[in-house]
Enzyme design. Structure first.
Site: not given
Ligand code: 13P
Length: 361
Positions: A39, A135, A274
């Site tokens: 992402n 997200h 996440e």
């Molecule tokens: P990081 O890998 O930078 O912690 O971000 C995770 C994220 O939000 C992916 O969608």
């Protein structure tokens, strides 16, 4: 499983209330393939995105048994769609259909007066395969970015309410309860209440305002209707984790997000867990036990909603500080089918290592 290498292709079984991965022959078309998705968030102009993808393919052209995905900002989608066109990839790198183009968001209406929004049919028309929906940057951070909080606080000021009350009194069809409430709030003895309410809402919206579960549900539906696969994100913030409300929250996010997704369509959905507290610079990835516990919880919820067969196959990704040195252990977990990677996906060698599960072979 700790010293073993993680399986690249596998089946998943549930025995004695436990989910397990069973290794499959590499390339077995009916096995589960891990999905490693980058992402890019709001980074990279289109040609920088193509350059990054090219370097990743240079490092990973021999990897055909793992799915990889790139989610550039909207402006980078078309250019990257042209670049990763399957025939080209096959000719140039020998890679098959294991490269997917992802959008970071979509809107739920298909067209109309929605300045700045992009619909799922528009994404499908330029070759997008999958779309990230829900997200946490959008679920929780929009209030902070767009100032919802200060506009609500302003509406709770004495001046604004006095002015509004006068205006509303001129109109017909105003609910008497609305007028009575404003009058009540404006009463001198309630001034402190009003100030407190404004501060409370300002803080609350700053922390939490963003896309609602209902908006996310509509986005999931719009994407699926247009033939796009969905990466539905869920995750708790630090406060919810500390209050032991993680499962309750995930249950709500997923039940509402998936409402209306029928069994035959569910294979088009990928879930990404996440945890907000594990995302971004300075944060630490979630501990492996917590990832394992949450992924099992989600899988059991999917089993309730869709039955064991579908639950066994739906891919559940983890996201939050995934790096080359931790992806291997994550991929050994029975419930983890890949990762949604933020900052490490902007570095070609790091993301290539993640696609290889951090292994050197
Ligand atoms: P990081 O890998 O930078 O912690 O971000 C995770 C994220 O939000 C992916 O969608």
């Amino acid at each position: 499983m700790n010293n073993e290498t993680p399986y690249r292709n596998y089946y998943r079984q549930r025995t004695a209330n436990q989910w397990r991965k069973i290794p499959a022959e590499i390339g077995d078309p009916s096995a589960i393939r891990p999905f490693l998705a980058g992402n890019w968030k709001m980074n990279l102009i289109p040609r920088a995105g193509v350059a990054l993808a090219a370097r990743i393919f240079d490092f990973c052209h021999d990897i055909k048994d793992v799915d990889m995905g790139f989610a550039p900002p909207f402006t980078g989608l078309s250019t990257l769609a042209d670049y990763i066109e399957p025939d080209f990839l096959r000719r140039e790198y020998g890679i098959g259909r294991n490269v997917f183009l992802l959008a970071q968001d979509t809107f739920f209406e298909s067209k109309g007066a929605f300045t700045g929004e992009i619909s799922a049919d528009m994404l499908a028309a330029i070759g997008v395969d999958r779309v990230i929906v829900g997200h946490s940057d959008r679920r929780a951070n929009l209030g902070k970015y767009f100032g919802f909080s200060s506009s609500v606080a302003r509406r709770l000021s004495k001046e604004f309410l006095t002015h509004t009350l006068a205006r509303l009194k001129q109109r017909e069809n105003i609910e008497p309860q609305v007028l009575a409430t404003i009058e009540h709030l404006l009463h001198e003895k309630n001034h402190e209440v009003l100030k407190g309410l404004a501060t409370f809402l300002e803080n609350e919206l700053n922390e939490r305002a963003g896309e609602s579960d209902d908006a996310i549900q509509r986005k999931v539906q719009a994407a699926l209707r247009n033939g796009l696969q969905v990466i539905l994100c869920c995750g708790e913030n630090r406060e919810a984790r500390d209050a032991h409300e993680t499962f309750k929250l995930l249950d709500r996010q997923l039940r509402i997000g998936l409402e209306g997704v029928a069994r035959p369509t569910m294979p088009e959905v990928i879930i990404a867990y996440e945890p907000i507290w594990a995302i971004g610079e300075g944060a630490k990835p979630a501990p492996l036990e917590q990832i394992a516990e949450v992924h099992d919880f989600i899988r059991n919820l999917l089993m309730d909603l869709y039955g064991e067969q579908i639950a066994a196959r739906v891919r559940i990704l983890y996201g939050g500080n995934v790096k080359p040195d931790n992806i291997g252990d994550m991929m050994k977990l029975a419930g983890v089918d890949g990762a949604l990677v933020g900052s490490a996906s902007l570095n070609a060698t790091d993301f290539a290592k993640i696609i290889r599960f951090g292994l050197s072979d």
